[in-house]
Design a protein around this motif. Structure first.
Motif, PDB file in Angstrom:
ATOM      1  N   MET A   1       0.835  -1.245  -0.047  1.00 53.24           N
ATOM      2  CA  MET A   1       0.020   0.037   0.063  1.00 53.24           C
ATOM      3  C   MET A   1       0.856   1.258   0.033  1.00 53.24           C
ATOM      4  N   THR A   2       0.493   1.967  -1.001  1.00 60.03           N
ATOM      5  CA  THR A   2       1.404   3.335  -1.124  1.00 60.03           C
ATOM      6  C   THR A   2       1.432   4.344   0.043  1.00 60.03           C
ATOM      7  N   ALA A   3       2.391   5.008   0.341  1.00 59.11           N
ATOM      8  CA  ALA A   3       2.441   5.913   1.299  1.00 59.11           C
ATOM      9  C   ALA A   3       2.084   7.361   1.192  1.00 59.11           C
ATOM     10  N   VAL A   4       1.743   7.440  -0.235  1.00 59.14           N
ATOM     11  CA  VAL A   4       1.454   8.892  -0.745  1.00 59.14           C
ATOM     12  C   VAL A   4       0.299   9.569  -0.253  1.00 59.14           C
ATOM     13  N   PRO A   5      -0.900   8.977  -0.124  1.00 59.50           N
ATOM     14  CA  PRO A   5      -2.007   9.650   0.859  1.00 59.50           C
ATOM     15  C   PRO A   5      -1.659  10.144   1.985  1.00 59.50           C
ATOM     16  N   VAL A   6      -0.672   9.550   2.899  1.00 55.90           N
ATOM     17  CA  VAL A   6      -0.245   9.927   4.072  1.00 55.90           C
ATOM     18  C   VAL A   6       0.697  11.185   4.111  1.00 55.90           C
ATOM     19  N   GLU A   7       1.577  11.210   3.102  1.00 57.14           N
ATOM     20  CA  GLU A   7       2.435  12.098   2.934  1.00 57.14           C
ATOM     21  C   GLU A   7       1.710  13.508   2.163  1.00 57.14           C
ATOM     22  N   ASP A   8       0.704  13.242   1.313  1.00 54.97           N
ATOM     23  CA  ASP A   8      -0.108  14.334   0.995  1.00 54.97           C
ATOM     24  C   ASP A   8      -0.603  15.198   2.252  1.00 54.97           C
ATOM     25  N   LEU A   9      -1.224  14.054   3.209  1.00 58.91           N
ATOM     26  CA  LEU A   9      -1.992  14.649   4.424  1.00 58.91           C
ATOM     27  C   LEU A   9      -0.780  15.598   5.021  1.00 58.91           C
ATOM     28  N   ARG A  10       0.458  14.744   5.448  1.00 61.68           N
ATOM     29  CA  ARG A  10       1.382  15.638   6.037  1.00 61.68           C
ATOM     30  C   ARG A  10       1.520  17.108   5.310  1.00 61.68           C
ATOM     31  N   ALA A  11       1.704  17.342   3.978  1.00 64.03           N
ATOM     32  CA  ALA A  11       1.818  18.246   3.333  1.00 64.03           C
ATOM     33  C   ALA A  11       0.690  19.391   3.593  1.00 64.03           C
ATOM     34  N   VAL A  12      -0.639  18.982   3.422  1.00 60.60           N
ATOM     35  CA  VAL A  12      -1.619  19.591   3.894  1.00 60.60           C
ATOM     36  C   VAL A  12      -1.644  20.237   5.170  1.00 60.60           C
ATOM     37  N   LEU A  13      -1.458  19.128   6.193  1.00 60.87           N
ATOM     38  CA  LEU A  13      -1.241  19.849   7.539  1.00 60.87           C
ATOM     39  C   LEU A  13      -0.285  20.790   7.772  1.00 60.87           C
ATOM     40  N   GLY A  14       0.654  20.818   7.053  1.00 53.95           N
ATOM     41  CA  GLY A  14       1.773  21.645   7.289  1.00 53.95           C
ATOM     42  C   GLY A  14       1.526  22.749   6.917  1.00 53.95           C
ATOM     43  N   THR A  15       0.819  22.967   5.628  1.00 56.78           N
ATOM     44  CA  THR A  15       0.391  24.176   5.166  1.00 56.78           C
ATOM     45  C   THR A  15      -0.515  24.993   5.762  1.00 56.78           C
ATOM     46  N   VAL A  16      -1.741  24.052   6.396  1.00 61.31           N
ATOM     47  CA  VAL A  16      -2.868  24.583   7.411  1.00 61.31           C
ATOM     48  C   VAL A  16      -2.372  25.269   8.516  1.00 61.31           C
ATOM     49  N   ALA A  17      -1.161  24.476   9.224  1.00 61.19           N
ATOM     50  CA  ALA A  17      -0.429  25.317  10.316  1.00 61.19           C
ATOM     51  C   ALA A  17       0.173  26.601  10.238  1.00 61.19           C
ATOM     52  N   ASP A  18       0.941  26.513   8.768  1.00 58.57           N
ATOM     53  CA  ASP A  18       1.394  27.931   8.371  1.00 58.57           C
ATOM     54  C   ASP A  18       0.081  29.002   8.377  1.00 58.57           C
ATOM     55  N   LEU A  19      -1.150  28.721   7.706  1.00 56.72           N
ATOM     56  CA  LEU A  19      -2.040  29.478   7.704  1.00 56.72           C
ATOM     57  C   LEU A  19      -2.435  30.165   9.135  1.00 56.72           C
ATOM     58  N   ILE A  20      -2.406  29.053   9.966  1.00 58.25           N
ATOM     59  CA  ILE A  20      -2.811  29.399  11.412  1.00 58.25           C
ATOM     60  C   ILE A  20      -1.743  30.285  11.678  1.00 58.25           C
ATOM     61  N   ASP A  21      -0.658  29.933  11.892  1.00 57.55           N
ATOM     62  CA  ASP A  21       0.517  30.940  12.189  1.00 57.55           C
ATOM     63  C   ASP A  21       0.361  32.361  11.546  1.00 57.55           C
ATOM     64  N   GLY A  22      -0.021  32.548  10.558  1.00 56.72           N
ATOM     65  CA  GLY A  22      -0.461  33.759   9.814  1.00 56.72           C
ATOM     66  C   GLY A  22      -1.735  34.537  10.254  1.00 56.72           C
ATOM     67  N   VAL A  23      -2.421  34.131  11.242  1.00 59.50           N
ATOM     68  CA  VAL A  23      -3.617  34.736  11.805  1.00 59.50           C
ATOM     69  C   VAL A  23      -3.254  35.747  12.651  1.00 59.50           C
ATOM     70  N   GLY A  24      -3.658  37.140  12.350  1.00 59.15           N
ATOM     71  CA  GLY A  24      -3.262  38.155  13.016  1.00 59.15           C
ATOM     72  C   GLY A  24      -4.177  38.095  14.513  1.00 59.15           C
ATOM     73  N   PRO A  25      -3.543  38.851  15.486  1.00 61.55           N
ATOM     74  CA  PRO A  25      -4.059  39.047  16.873  1.00 61.55           C
ATOM     75  C   PRO A  25      -5.709  39.425  16.695  1.00 61.55           C
ATOM     76  N   GLY A  26      -5.707  40.144  15.891  1.00 61.25           N
ATOM     77  CA  GLY A  26      -7.187  40.775  15.750  1.00 61.25           C
ATOM     78  C   GLY A  26      -8.300  40.134  14.865  1.00 61.25           C
TER      79      GLY A  26
END
Length: 196
Positions: A1-26
């Motif tokens: 079974m390929t690991a690509v779906p899990v690696e895709d999920l890892r990439a998506v989660l990392g990008t979402v985390a970066d978006l959350i980092d970018g949320v301003g205080p207000g």
């Protein structure tokens, strides 16, 4: 079974985390494309989703009514990005357990193999990442190839989800030349704007 779906999920989660980092205080009380949810509610919902799926994959949790309602519990600390990253890492570890991708699990949309559960989490995070970007005027940086794979999966499987169990609104129109993320967002009921 390929690991690509899990690696895709890892990439998506990392990008979402970066978006959350970018949320301003207000911006934590900004409205989002999800009716009745502000930015903090949206991020809390995503953390609830990670924690629920982690528990399901580990055999420690079951689907319960309201389990993903951000009003049910606030799992965000004073550092929402850290809370998100911790929940995301727990989810990835759970998907990395031997044999998980081949087992069946009861998740909010019904019984699915672990392989499909990975895709479901990735699609959910792409959609909510798009929501978060819209609410905070950010440009999401999801890899197009990852989004295309999730878009193909969603097109193939969305018809199999009973309408009363679908977490998404009906598809919306979108120009064919739109970026993959906008096409996925529209497929999942988001009204996209061609100028973004």
């Amino acid at each position: 079974m390929t690991a690509v779906p899990v690696e895709d999920l890892r990439a998506v989660l990392g990008t979402v985390a970066d978006l959350i980092d970018g949320v301003g205080p207000g911006e934590w009380n900004n409205p989002t494309p999800c009716p009745e949810w502000e930015v903090r509610d949206l991020v809390n919902h995503m953390v609830l989703g990670h924690r629920l799926f982690t528990g399901i994959l580990r055999g420690e949790a079951t689907v319960a009514p309201g389990a993903l309602d951000p009003a049910a519990a606030d799992l965000l600390s004073d550092d929402p990005a850290a809370s998100y990253r911790a929940a995301a890492e727990g989810l990835l570890l759970a998907f990395g357990q031997p044999g998980v991708l081949e087992q069946d699990f009861h998740v909010p949309v019904g019984r699915v193999p672990g392989f499909a559960a990975v895709h479901l989490r990735a699609v959910e995070e792409l959609a909510h990442g798009w929501d978060l970007a819209q609410a905070t005027d950010q440009q999401p940086r999801f890899p197009d190839a990852v989004v295309e794979r999730q878009l193909e999966f969603t097109r193939d499987k969305l018809a199999d989800v009973p309408p009363d169990q679908s977490p998404f609104a009906p598809p919306q129109p979108v120009p064919e030349h739109s970026p993959p993320l906008d096409r996925l967002a529209a497929l999942l009921g988001r009204a996209t704007r061609p100028d973004r």
